[in-house]
Design an enzyme around this catalytic site. Structure first.
Site, mmCIF file in Angstrom:
data_model
loop_
_atom_site.group_PDB
_atom_site.id
_atom_site.type_symbol
_atom_site.label_atom_id
_atom_site.label_comp_id
_atom_site.label_asym_id
_atom_site.label_seq_id
_atom_site.Cartn_x
_atom_site.Cartn_y
_atom_site.Cartn_z
ATOM 1 N N GLU A 38 0.835 -1.232 -0.009
ATOM 2 C CA GLU A 38 -0.158 -0.158 -0.270
ATOM 3 C C GLU A 38 0.891 1.207 0.058
ATOM 4 O O GLU A 38 1.884 1.273 0.499
ATOM 5 C CB GLU A 38 -0.961 -0.247 1.048
ATOM 6 C CG GLU A 38 -1.991 -1.184 1.091
ATOM 7 C CD GLU A 38 -2.961 -1.410 2.134
ATOM 8 O OE1 GLU A 38 -3.987 -1.810 2.004
ATOM 9 O OE2 GLU A 38 -2.991 -0.450 3.421
ATOM 10 N N CYS A 94 -1.250 5.616 9.968
ATOM 11 C CA CYS A 94 -0.069 5.111 10.242
ATOM 12 C C CYS A 94 -0.410 3.733 10.924
ATOM 13 O O CYS A 94 -1.185 3.716 11.837
ATOM 14 C CB CYS A 94 0.713 5.781 11.258
ATOM 15 S SG CYS A 94 1.039 7.505 11.069
HETATM 16 N N1 SAH Z 1 9.427 0.327 10.008
HETATM 17 C C1 SAH Z 1 9.485 1.879 9.932
HETATM 18 C C2 SAH Z 1 8.569 2.816 9.119
HETATM 19 C C3 SAH Z 1 7.124 2.252 8.849
HETATM 20 S S1 SAH Z 1 6.188 2.515 10.402
HETATM 21 C C4 SAH Z 1 9.386 2.202 11.470
HETATM 22 O O1 SAH Z 1 8.890 1.600 12.341
HETATM 23 O O2 SAH Z 1 9.614 3.336 11.920
HETATM 24 C C5 SAH Z 1 5.678 4.127 10.359
HETATM 25 C C6 SAH Z 1 5.360 4.650 11.727
HETATM 26 O O3 SAH Z 1 3.890 4.355 12.098
HETATM 27 C C7 SAH Z 1 6.173 4.204 12.804
HETATM 28 O O4 SAH Z 1 6.507 5.184 13.765
HETATM 29 C C8 SAH Z 1 5.632 3.265 13.334
HETATM 30 O O5 SAH Z 1 5.780 2.950 14.783
HETATM 31 C C9 SAH Z 1 3.935 3.836 13.386
HETATM 32 N N2 SAH Z 1 2.977 3.026 13.512
HETATM 33 C C10 SAH Z 1 3.023 1.678 13.709
HETATM 34 N N3 SAH Z 1 1.621 0.995 13.667
HETATM 35 C C11 SAH Z 1 0.877 2.180 14.240
HETATM 36 C C12 SAH Z 1 -0.494 2.236 14.603
HETATM 37 N N4 SAH Z 1 -0.987 1.154 14.741
HETATM 38 N N5 SAH Z 1 -0.851 3.387 15.108
HETATM 39 C C13 SAH Z 1 0.009 4.614 15.140
HETATM 40 N N6 SAH Z 1 1.156 4.559 14.555
HETATM 41 C C14 SAH Z 1 1.873 3.295 14.242
#
Ligand code: SAH
Ligand code: SF4
Length: 371
Positions: free
Chosen positions: A79, A334
Protein backbone atom coordinates in the site's frame (compact mmCIF):
# COMPACT_ATOMS: atom_id res chain seq x y z
CA UNK A 1 20.76 4.43 -17.49
CA UNK A 2 23.89 6.10 -18.81
CA UNK A 3 25.70 2.74 -18.75
CA UNK A 4 22.76 1.05 -20.44
CA UNK A 5 22.68 3.55 -23.30
CA UNK A 6 26.46 3.36 -23.60
CA UNK A 7 26.07 -0.40 -24.09
CA UNK A 8 23.78 0.39 -27.04
CA UNK A 9 26.39 2.80 -28.41
CA UNK A 10 24.19 5.78 -27.55
CA UNK A 11 25.36 9.06 -25.99
CA UNK A 12 24.75 10.09 -22.38
CA UNK A 13 21.93 12.51 -23.16
CA UNK A 14 19.73 9.58 -24.27
CA UNK A 15 19.59 8.48 -20.63
CA UNK A 16 18.45 11.95 -19.65
CA UNK A 17 15.79 12.02 -22.35
CA UNK A 18 14.33 8.67 -21.31
CA UNK A 19 14.48 9.52 -17.59
CA UNK A 20 12.45 12.66 -18.32
CA UNK A 21 9.94 10.81 -20.48
CA UNK A 22 9.34 8.24 -17.77
CA UNK A 23 9.43 10.37 -14.63
CA UNK A 24 8.31 13.81 -15.78
CA UNK A 25 5.84 12.91 -18.52
CA UNK A 26 4.81 9.52 -17.14
CA UNK A 27 5.26 7.89 -20.53
CA UNK A 28 5.66 4.10 -20.71
CA UNK A 29 5.54 3.62 -24.50
CA UNK A 30 8.91 4.06 -26.24
CA UNK A 31 7.09 4.78 -29.51
CA UNK A 32 5.70 7.96 -28.00
CA UNK A 33 9.21 9.21 -27.02
CA UNK A 34 9.41 11.26 -30.19
CA UNK A 35 12.82 12.90 -29.70
CA UNK A 36 14.65 9.57 -29.61
CA UNK A 37 14.61 8.85 -33.33
CA UNK A 38 12.89 5.89 -34.95
CA UNK A 39 15.74 3.33 -34.99
CA UNK A 40 16.47 3.81 -31.27
CA UNK A 41 12.78 3.62 -30.40
CA UNK A 42 12.55 0.30 -32.21
CA UNK A 43 15.66 -0.96 -30.42
CA UNK A 44 14.21 -0.02 -27.03
CA UNK A 45 10.83 -1.48 -27.88
CA UNK A 46 12.49 -4.81 -28.64
CA UNK A 47 14.84 -4.86 -25.65
CA UNK A 48 13.01 -3.33 -22.67
CA UNK A 49 9.75 -2.49 -21.07
CA UNK A 50 8.64 0.28 -18.71
CA UNK A 51 6.47 -1.53 -16.23
CA UNK A 52 4.73 0.43 -13.49
CA UNK A 53 3.19 -1.42 -10.54
CA UNK A 54 -0.32 -2.73 -11.19
CA UNK A 55 -3.01 -0.69 -9.44
CA UNK A 56 -5.30 -3.30 -7.88
CA UNK A 57 -7.43 -0.84 -5.95
CA UNK A 58 -7.63 2.90 -5.35
CA UNK A 59 -9.38 4.42 -2.39
CA UNK A 60 -9.92 8.14 -2.00
CA UNK A 61 -10.65 9.30 1.56
CA UNK A 62 -13.11 11.98 2.61
CA UNK A 63 -10.18 14.13 3.85
CA UNK A 64 -8.32 14.10 0.49
CA UNK A 65 -6.01 11.23 1.38
CA UNK A 66 -5.64 8.67 -1.43
CA UNK A 67 -4.57 5.06 -1.01
CA UNK A 68 -3.35 2.63 -3.68
CA UNK A 69 -3.14 -1.13 -3.35
CA UNK A 70 -0.37 -2.12 -5.77
CA UNK A 71 0.22 -5.64 -7.05
CA UNK A 72 3.77 -6.94 -6.81
CA UNK A 73 5.29 -10.06 -8.37
CA UNK A 74 4.46 -13.28 -6.62
CA UNK A 75 0.86 -12.43 -5.69
CA UNK A 76 1.79 -9.92 -2.98
CA UNK A 77 0.38 -6.41 -2.69
CA UNK A 78 1.59 -3.30 -0.91
CA UNK A 79 0.00 0.00 0.00
CA UNK A 80 1.01 3.59 -0.80
CA UNK A 81 -0.77 6.63 0.61
CA UNK A 82 -0.89 10.27 -0.56
CA UNK A 83 -1.70 12.85 2.12
CA UNK A 84 -2.35 16.41 0.91
CA UNK A 85 -1.95 19.24 3.39
CA UNK A 86 -1.69 23.01 3.30
CA UNK A 87 1.04 23.84 0.78
CA UNK A 88 2.41 20.33 0.53
CA UNK A 89 1.61 16.77 -0.42
CA UNK A 90 3.26 13.80 1.25
CA UNK A 91 3.50 10.31 -0.17
CA UNK A 92 3.93 7.46 2.30
CA UNK A 93 5.95 4.76 0.53
CA UNK A 94 6.45 1.08 1.39
CA UNK A 95 9.88 -0.60 1.40
CA UNK A 96 9.04 -4.26 2.04
CA UNK A 97 6.18 -6.73 1.64
CA UNK A 98 5.29 -7.02 5.34
CA UNK A 99 7.85 -6.55 8.11
CA UNK A 100 9.87 -9.01 10.16
CA UNK A 101 10.25 -6.81 13.23
CA UNK A 102 6.86 -7.59 14.76
CA UNK A 103 6.22 -4.43 16.79
CA UNK A 104 3.17 -5.32 18.85
CA UNK A 105 1.11 -2.25 17.89
CA UNK A 106 1.59 -2.38 14.10
CA UNK A 107 -0.69 -4.00 11.58
CA UNK A 108 2.16 -4.56 9.10
CA UNK A 109 4.21 -6.24 11.82
CA UNK A 110 1.30 -8.59 12.54
CA UNK A 111 1.52 -10.01 9.04
CA UNK A 112 5.07 -11.29 9.00
CA UNK A 113 7.53 -10.72 6.21
CA UNK A 114 7.62 -11.90 2.62
CA UNK A 115 10.34 -10.02 0.74
CA UNK A 116 12.16 -6.77 0.03
CA UNK A 117 10.84 -4.48 -2.70
CA UNK A 118 13.15 -3.77 -5.65
CA UNK A 119 14.33 -0.25 -6.55
CA UNK A 120 11.76 -0.26 -9.38
CA UNK A 121 8.95 -1.30 -7.05
CA UNK A 122 9.81 1.50 -4.61
CA UNK A 123 10.23 4.18 -7.31
CA UNK A 124 7.10 2.79 -9.03
CA UNK A 125 4.97 3.82 -6.05
CA UNK A 126 6.07 7.44 -6.48
CA UNK A 127 5.50 7.13 -10.23
CA UNK A 128 1.89 5.93 -9.80
CA UNK A 129 1.09 8.81 -7.43
CA UNK A 130 2.90 11.40 -9.57
CA UNK A 131 0.96 10.32 -12.66
CA UNK A 132 -2.34 10.40 -10.78
CA UNK A 133 -1.56 13.91 -9.53
CA UNK A 134 -0.20 15.17 -12.86
CA UNK A 135 2.97 16.04 -11.00
CA UNK A 136 5.73 17.76 -12.96
CA UNK A 137 9.00 18.86 -11.30
CA UNK A 138 9.86 22.58 -11.37
CA UNK A 139 6.20 23.57 -11.72
CA UNK A 140 3.64 23.93 -9.02
CA UNK A 141 3.60 20.42 -7.68
CA UNK A 142 1.23 18.44 -5.60
CA UNK A 143 3.74 15.82 -4.51
CA UNK A 144 6.38 17.63 -2.47
CA UNK A 145 7.47 15.11 0.20
CA UNK A 146 8.10 11.40 0.50
CA UNK A 147 8.21 9.53 3.80
CA UNK A 148 9.46 5.95 3.90
CA UNK A 149 6.81 5.15 6.50
CA UNK A 150 4.66 2.63 4.65
CA UNK A 151 4.97 -1.12 5.03
CA UNK A 152 8.33 -2.47 6.11
CA UNK A 153 11.58 -1.45 7.76
CA UNK A 154 13.45 0.57 5.11
CA UNK A 155 16.90 0.09 6.62
CA UNK A 156 16.53 -3.69 6.28
CA UNK A 157 16.23 -3.09 2.52
CA UNK A 158 19.13 -0.63 2.44
CA UNK A 159 20.54 -1.72 -0.96
CA UNK A 160 17.29 -0.85 -2.74
CA UNK A 161 15.89 1.96 -0.59
CA UNK A 162 18.95 4.24 -0.83
CA UNK A 163 19.11 4.23 -4.68
CA UNK A 164 15.31 4.62 -4.85
CA UNK A 165 15.55 7.70 -2.61
CA UNK A 166 18.20 9.06 -5.02
CA UNK A 167 15.75 8.81 -7.93
CA UNK A 168 13.17 10.65 -5.82
CA UNK A 169 15.65 13.51 -5.30
CA UNK A 170 17.30 13.60 -8.73
CA UNK A 171 16.26 16.36 -11.13
CA UNK A 172 15.75 13.74 -13.82
CA UNK A 173 13.64 11.73 -11.38
CA UNK A 174 11.08 13.39 -9.13
CA UNK A 175 13.26 16.37 -8.15
CA UNK A 176 12.36 16.43 -4.44
CA UNK A 177 14.53 18.41 -2.01
CA UNK A 178 16.85 16.25 0.14
CA UNK A 179 15.21 17.23 3.38
CA UNK A 180 11.77 16.45 1.97
CA UNK A 181 12.58 12.77 1.71
CA UNK A 182 12.39 11.14 5.14
CA UNK A 183 13.36 7.65 6.17
CA UNK A 184 11.61 6.27 9.25
CA UNK A 185 13.30 3.46 11.15
CA UNK A 186 12.62 1.33 14.17
CA UNK A 187 16.23 2.03 15.16
CA UNK A 188 18.81 -0.30 13.62
CA UNK A 189 21.95 1.32 15.00
CA UNK A 190 24.68 0.19 12.53
CA UNK A 191 22.44 0.98 9.56
CA UNK A 192 21.65 4.48 10.86
CA UNK A 193 25.41 5.08 10.82
CA UNK A 194 25.67 3.69 7.29
CA UNK A 195 22.78 5.87 6.14
CA UNK A 196 24.60 8.91 7.52
CA UNK A 197 27.62 8.00 5.40
CA UNK A 198 25.77 7.22 2.17
CA UNK A 199 22.72 9.43 1.99
CA UNK A 200 21.45 12.85 2.81
CA UNK A 201 17.82 12.43 3.80
CA UNK A 202 15.83 13.41 6.87
CA UNK A 203 15.62 10.81 9.61
CA UNK A 204 12.63 9.80 11.73
CA UNK A 205 13.11 7.30 14.54
CA UNK A 206 10.35 5.25 16.14
CA UNK A 207 10.92 5.57 19.87
CA UNK A 208 7.48 4.93 21.43
CA UNK A 209 8.73 4.49 25.00
CA UNK A 210 11.14 6.30 27.31
CA UNK A 211 12.44 3.18 29.07
CA UNK A 212 14.05 -0.01 27.77
CA UNK A 213 11.61 -2.29 29.61
CA UNK A 214 8.58 -0.75 27.99
CA UNK A 215 10.20 -0.26 24.59
CA UNK A 216 11.24 -3.91 24.48
CA UNK A 217 7.65 -4.96 25.16
CA UNK A 218 6.44 -2.82 22.27
CA UNK A 219 9.38 -3.28 19.89
CA UNK A 220 11.38 -6.51 20.21
CA UNK A 221 14.26 -4.87 18.26
CA UNK A 222 15.00 -2.83 21.40
CA UNK A 223 16.62 -5.91 22.93
CA UNK A 224 19.35 -5.67 20.31
CA UNK A 225 19.61 -1.87 20.13
CA UNK A 226 18.51 -0.32 23.43
CA UNK A 227 17.57 3.33 23.83
CA UNK A 228 20.98 4.68 24.91
CA UNK A 229 22.71 3.15 21.88
CA UNK A 230 19.92 4.31 19.58
CA UNK A 231 20.11 7.91 20.81
CA UNK A 232 23.90 7.88 20.43
CA UNK A 233 23.49 6.78 16.77
CA UNK A 234 20.89 9.51 16.21
CA UNK A 235 23.29 12.08 17.66
CA UNK A 236 26.04 10.89 15.30
CA UNK A 237 23.60 11.23 12.37
CA UNK A 238 22.62 14.75 13.42
CA UNK A 239 26.26 15.71 13.90
CA UNK A 240 27.04 14.73 10.33
CA UNK A 241 24.17 16.91 9.12
CA UNK A 242 24.41 20.05 11.20
CA UNK A 243 21.18 21.57 9.97
CA UNK A 244 19.04 18.46 10.11
CA UNK A 245 16.77 17.74 13.02
CA UNK A 246 15.82 14.24 14.02
CA UNK A 247 12.18 13.45 14.51
CA UNK A 248 11.32 10.95 17.21
CA UNK A 249 8.00 9.23 16.60
CA UNK A 250 5.99 8.28 19.66
CA UNK A 251 2.74 6.39 19.10
CA UNK A 252 0.47 7.07 22.06
CA UNK A 253 -1.39 4.04 23.41
CA UNK A 254 -3.91 4.35 26.16
CA UNK A 255 -2.66 3.17 29.54
CA UNK A 256 0.55 1.87 27.99
CA UNK A 257 2.91 4.78 27.30
CA UNK A 258 0.67 7.85 27.64
CA UNK A 259 1.00 8.69 31.33
CA UNK A 260 2.50 11.94 32.71
CA UNK A 261 5.44 9.94 34.05
CA UNK A 262 6.19 8.74 30.52
CA UNK A 263 6.01 12.31 29.19
CA UNK A 264 8.42 13.54 31.86
CA UNK A 265 10.84 10.69 31.21
CA UNK A 266 10.65 11.32 27.46
CA UNK A 267 11.29 15.04 27.98
CA UNK A 268 14.36 14.17 30.02
CA UNK A 269 15.71 11.94 27.24
CA UNK A 270 15.09 14.64 24.65
CA UNK A 271 16.71 17.34 26.76
CA UNK A 272 19.74 15.08 27.12
CA UNK A 273 19.82 14.60 23.35
CA UNK A 274 19.64 18.35 22.70
CA UNK A 275 22.33 19.01 25.29
CA UNK A 276 24.62 16.42 23.68
CA UNK A 277 24.27 18.20 20.35
CA UNK A 278 24.31 21.64 21.98
CA UNK A 279 21.25 22.61 19.94
CA UNK A 280 17.90 23.43 21.49
CA UNK A 281 15.77 21.89 18.78
CA UNK A 282 17.94 19.00 17.62
CA UNK A 283 15.19 16.59 18.71
CA UNK A 284 11.64 16.98 17.50
CA UNK A 285 8.90 14.75 18.89
CA UNK A 286 6.02 13.64 16.71
CA UNK A 287 3.18 12.18 18.78
CA UNK A 288 1.05 9.72 16.77
CA UNK A 289 -2.32 8.86 18.31
CA UNK A 290 -2.62 5.06 18.01
CA UNK A 291 -4.58 3.90 14.96
CA UNK A 292 -6.59 0.77 15.65
CA UNK A 293 -6.79 -2.28 13.37
CA UNK A 294 -8.70 -5.55 13.71
CA UNK A 295 -7.39 -7.83 16.42
CA UNK A 296 -5.29 -5.24 18.27
CA UNK A 297 -5.41 -5.03 22.05
CA UNK A 298 -4.37 -1.36 22.13
CA UNK A 299 -6.51 1.77 22.17
CA UNK A 300 -6.04 5.43 21.31
CA UNK A 301 -5.87 7.70 24.37
CA UNK A 302 -8.59 10.32 24.79
CA UNK A 303 -7.93 13.73 23.19
CA UNK A 304 -7.21 15.48 26.52
CA UNK A 305 -4.59 12.87 27.44
CA UNK A 306 -2.85 13.44 24.09
CA UNK A 307 -2.87 17.23 24.58
CA UNK A 308 -1.73 16.82 28.20
CA UNK A 309 1.19 14.65 27.07
CA UNK A 310 2.18 17.26 24.48
CA UNK A 311 1.91 20.08 27.03
CA UNK A 312 4.30 18.35 29.44
CA UNK A 313 6.91 18.06 26.69
CA UNK A 314 6.42 21.64 25.48
CA UNK A 315 6.76 22.87 29.04
CA UNK A 316 10.20 21.28 29.04
CA UNK A 317 11.06 23.09 25.78
CA UNK A 318 10.87 19.95 23.67
CA UNK A 319 9.50 20.75 20.21
CA UNK A 320 6.46 18.48 20.02
CA UNK A 321 3.79 18.03 17.36
CA UNK A 322 0.74 15.81 17.33
CA UNK A 323 0.33 14.06 13.98
CA UNK A 324 -3.17 14.60 12.74
CA UNK A 325 -4.85 11.32 11.86
CA UNK A 326 -5.45 11.20 8.13
CA UNK A 327 -7.18 8.64 5.96
CA UNK A 328 -8.36 6.43 8.79
CA UNK A 329 -11.72 5.99 7.06
CA UNK A 330 -9.89 4.01 4.36
CA UNK A 331 -7.46 2.26 6.74
CA UNK A 332 -4.61 4.38 5.40
CA UNK A 333 -3.38 5.91 8.68
CA UNK A 334 0.02 5.06 10.25
CA UNK A 335 0.21 1.43 11.23
CA UNK A 336 -2.95 0.42 9.39
CA UNK A 337 -1.33 -0.62 6.11
CA UNK A 338 -1.46 -4.29 5.43
CA UNK A 339 -1.54 -4.93 1.67
CA UNK A 340 -1.47 -8.62 0.94
CA UNK A 341 1.48 -10.40 2.46
CA UNK A 342 1.82 -14.01 1.49
CA UNK A 343 3.36 -15.05 4.73
CA UNK A 344 6.70 -16.77 4.82
CA UNK A 345 7.45 -16.27 8.49
CA UNK A 346 5.21 -17.29 11.33
CA UNK A 347 5.46 -13.95 13.09
CA UNK A 348 1.72 -13.69 12.98
CA UNK A 349 1.13 -16.19 15.77
CA UNK A 350 3.88 -14.79 17.95
CA UNK A 351 2.49 -11.32 17.44
CA UNK A 352 -1.00 -12.33 18.46
CA UNK A 353 0.25 -13.68 21.75
CA UNK A 354 2.14 -10.49 22.39
CA UNK A 355 -0.70 -8.08 21.81
CA UNK A 356 -1.42 -7.61 25.46
CA UNK A 357 -1.49 -4.24 27.11
CA UNK A 358 1.83 -4.31 28.94
CA UNK A 359 1.72 -1.66 31.66
CA UNK A 360 -1.18 0.21 33.09
CA UNK A 361 -0.51 3.33 35.12
CA UNK A 362 3.15 2.69 35.88
CA UNK A 363 4.30 4.12 39.19
CA UNK A 364 6.04 7.44 38.57
CA UNK A 365 9.25 6.46 40.30
CA UNK A 366 9.72 3.39 38.18
CA UNK A 367 9.65 5.29 34.90
CA UNK A 368 11.83 8.14 36.11
CA UNK A 369 14.42 5.88 37.67
CA UNK A 370 14.72 3.77 34.53
CA UNK A 371 15.07 6.89 32.38
N1 SAH B 1 9.34 0.47 9.95
C1 SAH B 1 9.51 1.86 10.07
C2 SAH B 1 8.60 2.66 9.16
C3 SAH B 1 7.17 2.20 9.00
S1 SAH B 1 6.08 2.44 10.33
C4 SAH B 1 9.34 2.30 11.52
O1 SAH B 1 8.91 1.50 12.33
O2 SAH B 1 9.68 3.45 11.82
C5 SAH B 1 5.76 4.21 10.33
C6 SAH B 1 5.38 4.75 11.71
O3 SAH B 1 4.05 4.33 12.09
C7 SAH B 1 6.31 4.26 12.81
O4 SAH B 1 6.66 5.29 13.70
C8 SAH B 1 5.44 3.24 13.51
O5 SAH B 1 5.86 2.98 14.79
C9 SAH B 1 4.07 3.89 13.44
N2 SAH B 1 2.97 2.95 13.70
C10 SAH B 1 2.95 1.62 13.52
N3 SAH B 1 1.75 1.11 13.88
C11 SAH B 1 0.99 2.15 14.32
C12 SAH B 1 -0.36 2.27 14.77
N4 SAH B 1 -1.16 1.22 14.84
N5 SAH B 1 -0.81 3.50 15.10
C13 SAH B 1 -0.02 4.58 14.98
N6 SAH B 1 1.26 4.53 14.54
C14 SAH B 1 1.77 3.33 14.20
FE1 SF4 C 1 7.93 -3.01 11.09
FE2 SF4 C 1 7.83 -0.36 11.56
FE3 SF4 C 1 5.62 -1.89 11.86
FE4 SF4 C 1 7.66 -2.13 13.60
S1 SF4 C 1 6.37 -0.31 13.28
S2 SF4 C 1 6.53 -3.83 12.65
S3 SF4 C 1 9.42 -1.82 12.27
S4 SF4 C 1 6.71 -1.49 9.97
Amino acid sequence: MVAFFASLGEPRYRAEQVMKWIHHRHETDFDAMTDLGKPLRAKLQAACVVEPPKVLLEKPSADGTHKWLLGMDGGNAIETVFIPDKGRGTLCVSSQVGCALACTFCSTGAQGFNRNLSVAEIVGQVWVAARHLGNVPHRQRKLTNVVMMGMGEPLLNFENVVPAMSVMRDDLGFGLANKRVTLSTSGLVPLIDRLGEESDVSLAVSLHAPTDDLRTQLMPINRKYPIAELLAACARYAQRKPRASITFEYTLMRGVNDQPAHARALAKLMRGFNARLQRDNAAKVNLIPFNPFPGTGYERPPEDAIRGFQTLLLRDHVLTMVRRTRGDDIDAACGQLKGRVLERTRKHDRHRQKTIVPTINPPEGEVDAAA
